[in-house]
Write an enzyme that holds these catalytic residues in place. Sequence first.
Site, mmCIF file in Angstrom:
data_model
loop_
_atom_site.group_PDB
_atom_site.id
_atom_site.type_symbol
_atom_site.label_atom_id
_atom_site.label_comp_id
_atom_site.label_asym_id
_atom_site.label_seq_id
_atom_site.Cartn_x
_atom_site.Cartn_y
_atom_site.Cartn_z
ATOM 1 N N ASP A 1 46.101 59.708 7.338
ATOM 2 C CA ASP A 1 45.700 58.832 6.646
ATOM 3 C C ASP A 1 45.108 57.414 6.649
ATOM 4 O O ASP A 1 44.878 56.884 5.518
ATOM 5 C CB ASP A 1 46.896 59.297 4.920
ATOM 6 N N SER A 2 45.938 56.840 7.137
ATOM 7 C CA SER A 2 45.778 55.430 7.813
ATOM 8 C C SER A 2 44.264 55.483 8.343
ATOM 9 O O SER A 2 44.178 54.315 7.993
ATOM 10 C CB SER A 2 46.250 54.689 9.561
ATOM 11 N N ASP B 1 46.744 64.660 8.279
ATOM 12 C CA ASP B 1 47.837 64.305 7.211
ATOM 13 C C ASP B 1 46.751 64.664 6.117
ATOM 14 O O ASP B 1 46.170 65.012 5.689
ATOM 15 C CB ASP B 1 47.738 62.770 7.327
ATOM 16 N N LYS C 1 50.962 67.363 8.653
ATOM 17 C CA LYS C 1 51.681 66.715 7.738
ATOM 18 C C LYS C 1 51.736 65.924 6.516
ATOM 19 O O LYS C 1 50.508 65.990 5.924
ATOM 20 C CB LYS C 1 51.462 65.764 8.800
ATOM 21 N N GLU D 1 54.075 63.708 3.764
ATOM 22 C CA GLU D 1 55.085 62.861 3.617
ATOM 23 C C GLU D 1 55.784 63.377 2.645
ATOM 24 O O GLU D 1 55.890 63.842 1.819
ATOM 25 C CB GLU D 1 53.957 61.629 3.171
ATOM 26 N N GLU E 1 59.353 56.589 9.859
ATOM 27 C CA GLU E 1 58.907 55.969 10.468
ATOM 28 C C GLU E 1 59.845 54.979 9.530
ATOM 29 O O GLU E 1 60.168 54.709 8.560
ATOM 30 C CB GLU E 1 58.088 55.256 9.171
#
Length: 296
Positions: free
Chosen positions: A59-60, A98, A128, A130, A198
């Site tokens: 999602d970056s 993501d 993925k 978070e 991270e």
Amino acid sequence: MSSQPTVQAPSDPGRLPTTLPLLMGKKRLGEPIVMVTAYDFPSARAAEAAGVDLVLVGDSAATTVLGYDATTPVVLEDMLVLTRAVRRGLRTPLLIGDLPFGSYEVSDEQAITTAMRMVKEAGCEAVKLEGGGQASVSRARAIVGAGIPVMGHVGLTPQTATALGGWKAQGRTAAAAARIAAEALALQDAGCFALVFEAIPSAVSEELMPLLEIPVIGIGAGPATDGQVLVFHDLLGIRDGLGPRFVKRYANLQQEMNAGVTAYAEDVRMRRYPGPEHTYKIDPAEVAELRSLLQR
Ligand code: KIV
């Protein structure tokens, strides 16, 4: 032979697609796992040509390709479009999508529905999400239960960076590091096939690694993890500024792109482009006939 340069490096036809057992095998053998983000067909082709193991459509994308200043605005529909393009460029790396902010937190059902769309509509092999709190662990367990492999993500979780006190390293006190350990173990227990660490101190990764049976991919988490991930645009310098401390830059493509477009603009303004070699030919007799047709 054509004098054109090869635009897309071909992938090694003998390389086997990454599977979950293959990843576990790499961990067991201590072979570093390589992961990179990708957001479109060309970045996927670069990842394929480099023979990386895992590709994440992060999602970056919100910041790297969509121009937002945080990851929170990106929506599922954006991720689906980008992920489909990456899918078309990949053969061997495992493709992970993501789950964007707001697409999985509400309920386990919402998380399963979103993960299924990433698989069915964009061709992801895993997703993925978070966080390692109660809600994220429940969502991970539910998605795994629905048959979709899940990668967890602890430490600095950009979707909730505001709540974490900003974009900064996490786990810098014993208590904070112990919380990350508990989250990582809970995600492993929920059935995650791998984790991202991270922005945590290397010494914390070193303490946590012996506790984990699943592969851990680090970004700003030091060398102790089973593998590393970097954001495509960071490692290739397709951005203004240097980015976070953990980024190693392997190219300066933003500078090259700026120089290329500037040279093109200059050529057009100076009437140096297009040259004769860039134009199509026509038989002069056809031009003469066209002229007479246009005069009628
Ligand atoms: O969105 C992303 O690019 C990520 C990586 C930094 C792991 O989550």
